[in-house]
Design a protein around this motif. Structure first.
Motif, PDB file in Angstrom:
ATOM      1  N   GLY A 124     -27.340 -13.762 -10.317  1.00 20.85           N
ATOM      2  CA  GLY A 124     -28.542 -14.397 -10.845  1.00 20.85           C
ATOM      3  C   GLY A 124     -29.607 -14.662  -9.808  1.00 20.85           C
ATOM      4  O   GLY A 124     -30.517 -15.473 -10.047  1.00 20.85           O
ATOM      5  N   ASN A 125     -29.531 -13.991  -8.658  1.00 15.30           N
ATOM      6  CA  ASN A 125     -30.507 -14.201  -7.585  1.00 15.30           C
ATOM      7  C   ASN A 125     -31.345 -12.957  -7.303  1.00 15.30           C
ATOM      8  O   ASN A 125     -31.995 -12.865  -6.263  1.00 15.30           O
ATOM      9  CB  ASN A 125     -29.789 -14.625  -6.298  1.00 15.30           C
ATOM     10  N   TYR A 126     -31.323 -12.001  -8.240  1.00 11.79           N
ATOM     11  CA  TYR A 126     -32.079 -10.765  -8.032  1.00 11.79           C
ATOM     12  C   TYR A 126     -33.565 -11.017  -8.277  1.00 11.79           C
ATOM     13  O   TYR A 126     -33.939 -11.814  -9.136  1.00 11.79           O
ATOM     14  CB  TYR A 126     -31.565  -9.689  -8.985  1.00 11.79           C
ATOM     15  N   HIS A 127     -34.379 -10.314  -7.526  1.00 11.70           N
ATOM     16  CA  HIS A 127     -35.822 -10.582  -7.586  1.00 11.70           C
ATOM     17  C   HIS A 127     -36.422 -10.107  -8.911  1.00 11.70           C
ATOM     18  O   HIS A 127     -35.852  -9.276  -9.632  1.00 11.70           O
ATOM     19  CB  HIS A 127     -36.537  -9.925  -6.407  1.00 11.70           C
ATOM     20  N   GLY A 128     -37.596 -10.633  -9.206  1.00 11.13           N
ATOM     21  CA  GLY A 128     -38.335 -10.220 -10.390  1.00 11.13           C
ATOM     22  C   GLY A 128     -39.481  -9.296 -10.020  1.00 11.13           C
ATOM     23  O   GLY A 128     -39.810  -9.104  -8.843  1.00 11.13           O
ATOM     24  N   PHE A 129     -40.093  -8.713 -11.035  1.00  7.85           N
ATOM     25  CA  PHE A 129     -41.281  -7.892 -10.811  1.00  7.85           C
ATOM     26  C   PHE A 129     -42.478  -8.782 -10.491  1.00  7.85           C
ATOM     27  O   PHE A 129     -42.550  -9.940 -10.918  1.00  7.85           O
ATOM     28  CB  PHE A 129     -41.573  -7.036 -12.048  1.00  7.85           C
ATOM     29  N   LEU A 130     -43.421  -8.223  -9.759  1.00  7.89           N
ATOM     30  CA  LEU A 130     -44.575  -8.972  -9.281  1.00  7.89           C
ATOM     31  C   LEU A 130     -45.750  -8.803 -10.247  1.00  7.89           C
ATOM     32  O   LEU A 130     -45.663  -8.082 -11.232  1.00  7.89           O
ATOM     33  CB  LEU A 130     -44.938  -8.501  -7.882  1.00  7.89           C
ATOM     34  N   TYR A 131     -46.842  -9.476  -9.954  1.00  2.13           N
ATOM     35  CA  TYR A 131     -47.947  -9.478 -10.907  1.00  2.13           C
ATOM     36  C   TYR A 131     -49.227  -8.888 -10.330  1.00  2.13           C
ATOM     37  O   TYR A 131     -49.421  -8.814  -9.118  1.00  2.13           O
ATOM     38  CB  TYR A 131     -48.217 -10.894 -11.428  1.00  2.13           C
ATOM     39  N   TYR A 132     -50.075  -8.450 -11.250  1.00  2.00           N
ATOM     40  CA  TYR A 132     -51.466  -8.084 -10.989  1.00  2.00           C
ATOM     41  C   TYR A 132     -52.335  -8.978 -11.867  1.00  2.00           C
ATOM     42  O   TYR A 132     -51.902  -9.421 -12.936  1.00  2.00           O
ATOM     43  CB  TYR A 132     -51.732  -6.626 -11.360  1.00  2.00           C
ATOM     44  N   GLU A 133     -53.545  -9.222 -11.429  1.00  5.08           N
ATOM     45  CA  GLU A 133     -54.492  -9.937 -12.287  1.00  5.08           C
ATOM     46  C   GLU A 133     -55.099  -8.925 -13.255  1.00  5.08           C
ATOM     47  O   GLU A 133     -55.811  -8.005 -12.842  1.00  5.08           O
ATOM     48  CB  GLU A 133     -55.593 -10.598 -11.454  1.00  5.08           C
ATOM     49  N   LEU A 134     -54.811  -9.095 -14.547  1.00  2.73           N
ATOM     50  CA  LEU A 134     -55.289  -8.158 -15.558  1.00  2.73           C
ATOM     51  C   LEU A 134     -56.712  -8.523 -15.956  1.00  2.73           C
ATOM     52  O   LEU A 134     -56.969  -9.598 -16.491  1.00  2.73           O
ATOM     53  CB  LEU A 134     -54.364  -8.205 -16.777  1.00  2.73           C
ATOM     54  N   SER A 135     -57.649  -7.614 -15.705  1.00  2.00           N
ATOM     55  CA  SER A 135     -59.057  -7.887 -15.987  1.00  2.00           C
ATOM     56  C   SER A 135     -59.732  -6.792 -16.802  1.00  2.00           C
ATOM     57  O   SER A 135     -60.864  -6.976 -17.252  1.00  2.00           O
ATOM     58  CB  SER A 135     -59.839  -8.077 -14.676  1.00  2.00           C
ATOM     59  N   ARG A 136     -59.058  -5.665 -17.007  1.00  2.00           N
ATOM     60  CA  ARG A 136     -59.648  -4.550 -17.763  1.00  2.00           C
ATOM     61  C   ARG A 136     -58.562  -3.851 -18.562  1.00  2.00           C
ATOM     62  O   ARG A 136     -57.403  -3.790 -18.151  1.00  2.00           O
ATOM     63  CB  ARG A 136     -60.288  -3.524 -16.822  1.00  2.00           C
ATOM     64  N   TYR A 137     -58.960  -3.283 -19.670  1.00  2.00           N
ATOM     65  CA  TYR A 137     -58.066  -2.406 -20.409  1.00  2.00           C
ATOM     66  C   TYR A 137     -58.015  -1.043 -19.728  1.00  2.00           C
ATOM     67  O   TYR A 137     -59.037  -0.554 -19.221  1.00  2.00           O
ATOM     68  CB  TYR A 137     -58.553  -2.240 -21.848  1.00  2.00           C
ATOM     69  N   PRO A 138     -56.846  -0.397 -19.702  1.00  2.00           N
ATOM     70  CA  PRO A 138     -56.776   0.956 -19.109  1.00  2.00           C
ATOM     71  C   PRO A 138     -57.751   1.935 -19.745  1.00  2.00           C
ATOM     72  O   PRO A 138     -58.266   2.829 -19.076  1.00  2.00           O
ATOM     73  CB  PRO A 138     -55.319   1.363 -19.378  1.00  2.00           C
ATOM     74  N   ALA A 139     -58.023   1.764 -21.045  1.00  3.35           N
ATOM     75  CA  ALA A 139     -58.968   2.668 -21.710  1.00  3.35           C
ATOM     76  C   ALA A 139     -60.357   2.577 -21.094  1.00  3.35           C
ATOM     77  O   ALA A 139     -61.060   3.595 -20.974  1.00  3.35           O
ATOM     78  CB  ALA A 139     -59.032   2.334 -23.202  1.00  3.35           C
ATOM     79  N   ALA A 140     -60.776   1.376 -20.694  1.00  4.21           N
ATOM     80  CA  ALA A 140     -62.088   1.209 -20.077  1.00  4.21           C
ATOM     81  C   ALA A 140     -62.152   1.925 -18.731  1.00  4.21           C
ATOM     82  O   ALA A 140     -63.157   2.559 -18.389  1.00  4.21           O
ATOM     83  CB  ALA A 140     -62.407  -0.272 -19.910  1.00  4.21           C
ATOM     84  N   VAL A 141     -61.058   1.852 -17.970  1.00  4.56           N
ATOM     85  CA  VAL A 141     -61.021   2.519 -16.667  1.00  4.56           C
ATOM     86  C   VAL A 141     -61.036   4.034 -16.846  1.00  4.56           C
ATOM     87  O   VAL A 141     -61.785   4.758 -16.174  1.00  4.56           O
ATOM     88  CB  VAL A 141     -59.778   2.076 -15.882  1.00  4.56           C
ATOM     89  N   THR A 142     -60.191   4.527 -17.754  1.00  6.26           N
ATOM     90  CA  THR A 142     -60.122   5.969 -17.983  1.00  6.26           C
ATOM     91  C   THR A 142     -61.444   6.511 -18.510  1.00  6.26           C
ATOM     92  O   THR A 142     -61.919   7.571 -18.074  1.00  6.26           O
ATOM     93  CB  THR A 142     -59.000   6.279 -18.985  1.00  6.26           C
ATOM     94  N   LEU A 143     -62.045   5.788 -19.432  1.00  8.55           N
ATOM     95  CA  LEU A 143     -63.311   6.231 -20.015  1.00  8.55           C
ATOM     96  C   LEU A 143     -64.423   6.259 -18.967  1.00  8.55           C
ATOM     97  O   LEU A 143     -65.234   7.194 -18.925  1.00  8.55           O
ATOM     98  CB  LEU A 143     -63.695   5.308 -21.167  1.00  8.55           C
ATOM     99  N   THR A 144     -64.461   5.268 -18.107  1.00  4.60           N
ATOM    100  CA  THR A 144     -65.460   5.244 -17.032  1.00  4.60           C
ATOM    101  C   THR A 144     -65.309   6.462 -16.131  1.00  4.60           C
ATOM    102  O   THR A 144     -66.289   7.117 -15.764  1.00  4.60           O
ATOM    103  CB  THR A 144     -65.323   3.960 -16.210  1.00  4.60           C
ATOM    104  N   ARG A 145     -64.066   6.779 -15.795  1.00  2.94           N
ATOM    105  CA  ARG A 145     -63.825   7.942 -14.948  1.00  2.94           C
ATOM    106  C   ARG A 145     -64.249   9.242 -15.635  1.00  2.94           C
ATOM    107  O   ARG A 145     -64.865  10.116 -15.021  1.00  2.94           O
ATOM    108  CB  ARG A 145     -62.343   7.976 -14.589  1.00  2.94           C
ATOM    109  N   GLU A 146     -63.945   9.378 -16.928  1.00  2.00           N
ATOM    110  CA  GLU A 146     -64.317  10.594 -17.645  1.00  2.00           C
ATOM    111  C   GLU A 146     -65.836  10.733 -17.768  1.00  2.00           C
ATOM    112  O   GLU A 146     -66.375  11.846 -17.675  1.00  2.00           O
ATOM    113  CB  GLU A 146     -63.673  10.587 -19.033  1.00  2.00           C
ATOM    114  N   ILE A 147     -66.514   9.621 -17.968  1.00  2.00           N
ATOM    115  CA  ILE A 147     -67.986   9.665 -18.023  1.00  2.00           C
ATOM    116  C   ILE A 147     -68.551  10.145 -16.686  1.00  2.00           C
ATOM    117  O   ILE A 147     -69.464  10.978 -16.633  1.00  2.00           O
ATOM    118  CB  ILE A 147     -68.541   8.274 -18.390  1.00  2.00           C
ATOM    119  N   MET A 148     -67.997   9.641 -15.597  1.00  2.00           N
ATOM    120  CA  MET A 148     -68.463  10.047 -14.279  1.00  2.00           C
ATOM    121  C   MET A 148     -68.200  11.528 -14.021  1.00  2.00           C
ATOM    122  O   MET A 148     -68.985  12.203 -13.335  1.00  2.00           O
ATOM    123  CB  MET A 148     -67.775   9.192 -13.211  1.00  2.00           C
ATOM    124  N   GLU A 149     -67.087  12.039 -14.549  1.00  2.00           N
ATOM    125  CA  GLU A 149     -66.754  13.451 -14.342  1.00  2.00           C
ATOM    126  C   GLU A 149     -67.595  14.375 -15.220  1.00  2.00           C
ATOM    127  O   GLU A 149     -67.956  15.489 -14.804  1.00  2.00           O
ATOM    128  CB  GLU A 149     -65.266  13.675 -14.639  1.00  2.00           C
TER     129      GLU A 149
END
Length: 734
Positions: A529-554
């Motif tokens: 019961g002493n195994y580590h847990g997964f760590l966190y990121y601060e979630l501020s955007r949906y992946p769709a917004a990131v992917t769409l921004t990249r596709e628009i730029m391309e």
């Protein structure tokens, strides 16, 4: 939320390639004459240290003379590399390996040691990278600021936000200049690669301090598998995933101590030929100087940590330090001047300090740490028990000493007692070995004793603000480095026993024992019961917004489009197109009769389910890699200390809904950023934006359409006639 894993892997590969070339291949070729026939640890330390120093000097030097241009920086770096490579080929000097060798032990022992190191480093790389592929945004809000500073370098402006150590920013700038890797991808994945340097640097330091070759890798395995408790431990571990200056500088804390200890070991009064040894020619002193320059050029907290960690080593060899003080002082002075000179020049030219410098100075009194502790204590007690009794307990804790405010606060009661007890046993062993003049105790003044004292310095430094003393390093920032040293300090008895056993039964048998010990550590922490847990990121955007921004730029030409959204898309798109704040758009269209955006292609990003901004989004993954245990263990502490924070566990996240009713509500917040961050404000803005886009579709049905839509996010596309731009200030129906 669905992330484009294939694209993310390609971007990660680009960053990995650029990092390996700049941090290892480039210095190996450029400095091959110096590095040939050098031992692996020296080669590693020199390469990863000289690169930030050189790149910082190059970029800052060009910037101070107003000659900073990406093509010029790339030309200089590539030219130096090519000239050195040509000389290398002509000299046929291919005896400089780019991989580590472990000489001095039986071949079988080398194989076992390499294999164990490879497994542990691979495990660490996967663990600290896994979360990056579950979100598509920056892991921490400060990365937007650092992106803006790097963009300032790309525009030829150094110290855009004020005078601040910028070696990390220069490294990313050079990756962008040489290989064209986007700054957005660099800041997302660079630290996921650099964390390996953190682990290897820690391992090299521990190898210098331990007698048994397997103890360092076992200590790192314990660091990578044992769980941590409390926000002050979980946050520093999570920060090791994010490309932040302080975390980028943490490996150099270990390397600074390593080469300082190697220099102290190297010092002697007279060589065998009777001449006086020129200390100032020491190669270890050279790399110590480079590490000092690097750590000062990267982050001030990392520099403070390096000083604190070098003090125990200096104390244990005080006579040698004083006897050869002049070369050491000259090295420190050279490191200081090389790192500070560009900043001093900028200050002399009228550039002020970056505001976070004042914030760091403001934390020295320790009041912020004590206020957080008071908040936690007040929550733990009912209102009926507050008052004089509570203040008495708090004061007793403040005076309770190092154990209560250090070990217990960091590790809990049971584990804190265990770590303190084992550290005491380690120190007692050192004392006994010194009195008996045992063989295993030879050289412990630069090994076991400094290690235990470094762990003690970390604990004391952490406990100081809670005891009413000044705070040298902001709470939690020291924990990633200190935790490694504390775990290593408790393994000193194991190292002594293994060293004695190796002398009696041989290294090969002990190598097999080390494999069993590694399996035992993994099994013990996982199944108890002493195994580590997964760590966190601060979630501020949906992946769709990131992917769409990249596709628009391309898909679209440069400067032919505008993205209307909250701030988060700004730095991803800044090199290719324009960005308009959603807040500004709503303000203009609701208060003005006419509002025009002078671009052909307009994209409106709207969250149908507004995110709780910057929620602590803990990753998920296979059970062999980690457990989903940290959210429940830390939620109360995080949300008590920071009332606006929220904790979530993947794949679930915290979000609201837009509606016509919410669009009618007023936003009373005056601070523009809080209008985005606070969910009750964000859902009003997104509801208004959705309503306005629907009205635009009704007004301009032939020009506006839904470009993308899923259950969380929608993008509207407005195609404008460049000869007849449209008025976006469409009035609401009565």
């Amino acid at each position: 939320m669905t992330v484009d894993i294939r694209y993310e892997m390609i971007e990660y590969g680009k960053v990995l390639f650029g990092y390996v070339f700049l941090m290892w291949v480039w210095p190996s070729v450029v400095f091959y004459r110096h590095l040939r026939r050098k031992p692996p640890v020296y080669r590693f330390g020199f390469c990863v240290t000289v690169v930030p120093v050189c790149l910082n000097g190059l970029v800052m030097g060009l910037g101070l003379f107003h000659a900073l241009r990406m093509p010029l920086a790339a030309l200089i770096l590539a030219g130096i590399f090519l000239v050195s490579a040509v000389r290398l080929v002509r000299a046929c000097a291919w005896d400089l390996p780019l991989a580590f060798s472990l000489a001095g032990s039986p071949r079988g022992a080398n194989t076992v040691c390499r294999g164990l190191w490879g497994i542990v480093l691979l495990f660490g790389a996967v663990y600290f990278t896994y979360g990056a592929f579950q979100v598509s945004c920056y892991g921490y809000g400060d990365l937007y600021t650092h992106h803006s500073w790097i963009y300032g370098l790309m525009q030829g402006e150094i110290y855009k936000g004020g005078v601040y150590p910028e070696a990390m920013h220069c490294f990313v700038y050079c990756m962008r200049a040489l290989f064209g890797i986007s700054v957005f991808s660099c800041l997302r994945f660079l630290q996921c690669v650099h964390v390996l340097v953190f682990l290897v640097s820690a391992g090299c330091l521990l190898r210098e301090m331990f007698r048994w070759r397997y103890t360092p890798v076992l200590a790192l395995l314990l660091f990578l598998t044992l769980d941590v408790r409390g926000a002050d431990m979980i946050t520093p571990m999570s920060r090791l995933q994010w490309t932040l200056p302080m975390e980028f500088g943490l490996p150099y804390v270990f390397l600074c101590v390593l080469f300082f200890i190697r220099y102290l070991k190297e010092i002697r009064e007279k060589p065998e030929d009777g001449t006086v040894w020129p200390c100032w020619k020491s190669e270890n002193l050279l790399v110590f100087t480079l590490t000092g320059t690097a750590v000062l050029s990267i982050h001030y907290f990392a520099a403070i940590m390096a000083v604190l960690m070098c003090l125990p080593a200096a104390l244990c060899a005080l006579r040698r330090v004083l006897r050869h003080f002049l070369p050491f002082a000259a090295a420190v002075l050279c490191a200081f001047l090389a790192a500070v000179a560009p900043m001093a020049w900028a200050l002399a030219g009228g550039t002020p300090f970056e505001p976070s410098i004042n914030w760091a100075l403001g934390t020295l009194n320790g009041e912020s740490a004590r206020e957080k502790q008071a908040i936690l204590e007040s929550v733990e007690k009912s209102e009926a028990e507050t008052g004089r009794e509570e203040r008495g307990i708090r004061e007793a804790k403040r005076q309770g000493g190092i154990y209560q405010n250090g070990y217990e606060r960091l590790y809990g009661t049971g584990r804190g007692v265990l770590f303190l007890g084992l550290s005491a046993v380690s120190l007692s062993l050192c004392l006994a070995g010194r009195l008996q003049k045992a063989r295993w105790a030879a050289g412990m003044g630069s090994g076991y004793v400094p290690l235990v004292l470094m762990s003690a310095v970390y604990i004391v430094t952490y406990a100081m603000p809670y005891m009413g003393l000044p705070q040298i390093v902001t709470e939690g920032r020291f924990c990633a480095v200190g935790h490694v040293l504390t775990l290593a300090a408790v393994l000193v008895p194991l190292d002594v026993a293994a060293f004695l056993a190796a002398e009696r039964w041989g290294e090969r048998l002990l190598g097999r024992t080390a494999l069993l010990a590694a399996v035992g550590i993994y099994a013990m922490v996982r199944f108890t019961g002493n195994y580590h847990g997964f760590l966190y990121y601060e979630l501020s955007r949906y992946p769709a917004a990131v992917t769409l921004t990249r596709e628009i730029m391309e898909d679209l030409e440069r400067d032919t489009f505008v993205i209307v959204s909250p701030t988060d898309e700004l730095y991803q798109v800044i090199e290719q197109g324009a960005h308009i704040e959603l807040l500004d758009l709503l303000e203009h269209v609701e208060t003005e009769q006419e509002y025009i955006l002078w671009r052909e292609n307009l994209f409106f990003f709207v969250e149908k389910r507004p995110l709780y901004y910057a929620q602590l989004y803990f990753a998920q993954g296979p059970s062999w890699l980690g457990e989903e245990r940290y959210p429940e263990a830390s939620r109360e502490e995080y949300e008590t200390l920071h009332p606006t924070w929220r904790v979530s566990q993947a794949p679930d996240f915290i979000a609201s809904e837009i509606s016509a009713e919410k669009a009618e509500r007023e936003v009373v917040e005056t601070d523009s950023w809080q209008k985005y961050v606070r969910l009750e404000n964000r859902e009003v803005l997104e509801s208004r934006a959705y309503g306005h886009c629907m009205r635009l579709m009704e007004t301009y049905p032939d020009q506006m359409e839904i470009y993308y839509e899923d259950e969380n996010f929608i993008c509207f596309y407005f195609k404008q006639d460049t000869g007849n731009f449209c008025n976006l200030a469409v009035e609401r129906e009565a």
